[in-house]
Design a protein around this motif. Sequence first.
Motif, PDB file in Angstrom:
ATOM      1  N   LEU A  95      61.534  19.445  59.669  1.00 33.89           N
ATOM      2  CA  LEU A  95      61.164  18.387  60.613  1.00 33.89           C
ATOM      3  C   LEU A  95      60.971  17.041  59.900  1.00 33.89           C
ATOM      4  O   LEU A  95      61.310  16.005  60.464  1.00 33.89           O
ATOM      5  CB  LEU A  95      59.917  18.784  61.404  1.00 33.89           C
ATOM      6  CG  LEU A  95      60.143  19.962  62.377  1.00 33.89           C
ATOM      7  CD1 LEU A  95      58.843  20.347  63.059  1.00 33.89           C
ATOM      8  CD2 LEU A  95      61.192  19.637  63.430  1.00 33.89           C
ATOM      9  N   LEU A 116      53.943  16.606  67.263  1.00 32.82           N
ATOM     10  CA  LEU A 116      54.983  17.498  67.793  1.00 32.82           C
ATOM     11  C   LEU A 116      54.608  18.964  67.592  1.00 32.82           C
ATOM     12  O   LEU A 116      54.885  19.805  68.446  1.00 32.82           O
ATOM     13  CB  LEU A 116      56.325  17.208  67.110  1.00 32.82           C
ATOM     14  CG  LEU A 116      57.034  15.950  67.598  1.00 32.82           C
ATOM     15  CD1 LEU A 116      58.254  15.688  66.750  1.00 32.82           C
ATOM     16  CD2 LEU A 116      57.443  16.082  69.050  1.00 32.82           C
ATOM     17  N   ALA A 117      53.974  19.259  66.450  1.00 32.74           N
ATOM     18  CA  ALA A 117      53.590  20.638  66.181  1.00 32.74           C
ATOM     19  C   ALA A 117      52.607  21.118  67.249  1.00 32.74           C
ATOM     20  O   ALA A 117      52.687  22.247  67.732  1.00 32.74           O
ATOM     21  CB  ALA A 117      52.962  20.749  64.802  1.00 32.74           C
ATOM     22  N   CYS A 120      54.520  21.394  70.733  1.00 32.80           N
ATOM     23  CA  CYS A 120      55.448  22.517  70.835  1.00 32.80           C
ATOM     24  C   CYS A 120      54.825  23.834  70.359  1.00 32.80           C
ATOM     25  O   CYS A 120      55.521  24.844  70.291  1.00 32.80           O
ATOM     26  CB  CYS A 120      56.713  22.237  70.030  1.00 32.80           C
ATOM     27  SG  CYS A 120      57.540  20.751  70.539  1.00 32.80           S
ATOM     28  N   ARG A 140      61.393  26.429  69.781  1.00 30.90           N
ATOM     29  CA  ARG A 140      60.416  25.329  69.790  1.00 30.90           C
ATOM     30  C   ARG A 140      60.685  24.363  68.653  1.00 30.90           C
ATOM     31  O   ARG A 140      60.459  23.156  68.802  1.00 30.90           O
ATOM     32  CB  ARG A 140      59.018  25.884  69.637  1.00 30.90           C
ATOM     33  CG  ARG A 140      58.607  26.643  70.851  1.00 30.90           C
ATOM     34  CD  ARG A 140      57.217  27.059  70.651  1.00 30.90           C
ATOM     35  NE  ARG A 140      56.948  28.279  71.377  1.00 30.90           N
ATOM     36  CZ  ARG A 140      55.728  28.684  71.623  1.00 30.90           C
ATOM     37  NH1 ARG A 140      54.713  27.974  71.205  1.00 30.90           N
ATOM     38  NH2 ARG A 140      55.549  29.781  72.294  1.00 30.90           N
ATOM     39  N   ALA A 144      61.151  20.406  69.063  1.00 30.43           N
ATOM     40  CA  ALA A 144      60.509  19.395  68.218  1.00 30.43           C
ATOM     41  C   ALA A 144      61.587  18.516  67.577  1.00 30.43           C
ATOM     42  O   ALA A 144      61.441  17.295  67.502  1.00 30.43           O
ATOM     43  CB  ALA A 144      59.664  20.061  67.144  1.00 30.43           C
ATOM     44  N   MET A 148      61.987  14.373  68.287  1.00 32.18           N
ATOM     45  CA  MET A 148      61.453  13.718  67.089  1.00 32.18           C
ATOM     46  C   MET A 148      61.178  12.232  67.270  1.00 32.18           C
ATOM     47  O   MET A 148      60.100  11.760  66.994  1.00 32.18           O
ATOM     48  CB  MET A 148      62.419  13.945  65.921  1.00 32.18           C
ATOM     49  CG  MET A 148      61.938  13.422  64.606  1.00 32.18           C
ATOM     50  SD  MET A 148      60.309  14.010  64.198  1.00 32.18           S
ATOM     51  CE  MET A 148      60.639  15.703  63.726  1.00 32.18           C
TER      52      MET A 148
END
Lengths: 316, 234
Positions: A95, A116-117, A120, A140, A144, A148
């Motif tokens: 990521l 995002l973590a 998701c 997931r 993400a 982004m």
Amino acid sequence: MIHVEELTKYYNDFCAVDHIRFDVNRGEILGLLGPNGAGKTTTLKMLTGFFPPSDGEIRINDLTVTENPLEIKQMLGYLPESSPFYRDMLVYDYLSYVAAVRGISSDKIPGRLKYLAELCGLSQVMHKAVGELSKGLNQRVGLAHAMMNDPEILILDEPTQGLDPNQIAEIRSLIKKIGEEKTIIFSTHILSEAEATCDRIMIIDQGKIVADDATEALKHGTGRGALLHVSLKNADPEHVRATIESIDGVESVRQSGAETDEAIGFNIRCSPRQDLRESVYKAIKQTDWTLLDFHQEAQTLESIFSSLTRQVNKEN
Amino acid sequence: MRQFHHILKKECSGYFASPIGYIVIAVFLVVAGWFFFSAFFIYDQASMRNFFNLLPVIFSFVIPAITMRLFSEELNTGSYELIATMPVTRTDIIIGKFATGVVMTAAMLVPTLAYPLSISFLGDLDWGPVIGGYIGALLLGGAFSAIGLFASSLTRNQIIAFILGAAICVGLTMINKMLIFFPAEAVDVIEYLGAGYHFENISKGVIDTRDIIYFLSIMFLGLYATGISLQYKK
């Protein structure tokens, strides 16, 4: 926001997408529905600029995919069909790499990844290799990846494929949540999914659009009329047919099921956009038949879908 | 051309986070070291000449082994779709992966610097050919990386990519050793085409623009062909 004109894609001689045109407005969740091999993925891949159309034009905010690919890619977030990530990379590393390529400045990357973590549900697995994750978690990571840089448009290719029912429910609610602000186009061949999440559904079959309408409108009224079912006792089938066919708006009356001493069933097909329940009931009330059952069959997306896709097959 | 370094960084960390990078470097050092030193004391000369004579052949196999996965793997798993739909140009992707090949070549060569250093204690080492040899080795590594990258972009199968890449590299290395099989009129042209010929010139310590241009053109051609190949992959 997205304007697609006469979009066509040939794979050698095979026409995967056949002169389709549609528009997508800002903030809309559009479900692209169709049987396998209908041209959904091909359409999405052309929208993302992964490959150029054989013919036709895609305009996104007045930019074309062929002339301004980078600007458009900057606006898009894309989740490919099978979420093919680099299996050896850690989720966090992957990521961060995506964030760097997307041009997020390095001081903002940790914050963005954290957000995002959480969104998701990846917080627990950031330190694991992507290849170790279950299918649902992999998906997931894909979401993400797609979200982004907070893109205006999200394109998701079968986002719930291969997930268990709980995961499907989670991804769906996630899509709905994101869809409050963003434009989302996603493909699926699961009807209930499109029904549950989309504002608008477009059904594609053999590269052509066979239906394109708001989900609600598609469920009611479009296509064929409602189907009423009655079950009667002490009635002569011929007489019933004659009586009900004389009602204005009835298209056909068919006996359904076997005739028993107990009851005879009839399916009454009404003209589109007409509610005949009242007049049918009144007609029956005039007679001495015993009414055992009377209901209107809900027009499901399944029936619309199968009738539409079969129609096309017949025409060819 | 702004984003290739992200790809370079990702690919390099891919080699060093997994055993591949270490294995390739170790194999290179063992093979090169063994061939070089097994004859070194027989010649009894403080020179790196034999080392540089061996390099083109060893590189012909080692470099395609490094580059074989760069595109094949992505095409095979479909992850190429991910990178291609991000705001990166194809040139950035290709340059990033090519630079990975060059960095890996440099990473293989750095440990061999121990050879000239230790030889310089044994006798009077002429540093000119050594420096020329290392410059030539980097140019050769770059040219072979571009060829390997092209082979990798042609197929989803890494084995095929390796064999194809190695075949082209061996061909370019060997062609100037087989001039006897060609008609006399073509000899000059064919000799010029050989990577071995140009590398020999540089590793003698003579840095000629003709040789540099040769290697740069091979790199350019390889990368350009990679671009075309990727364009038609879709």
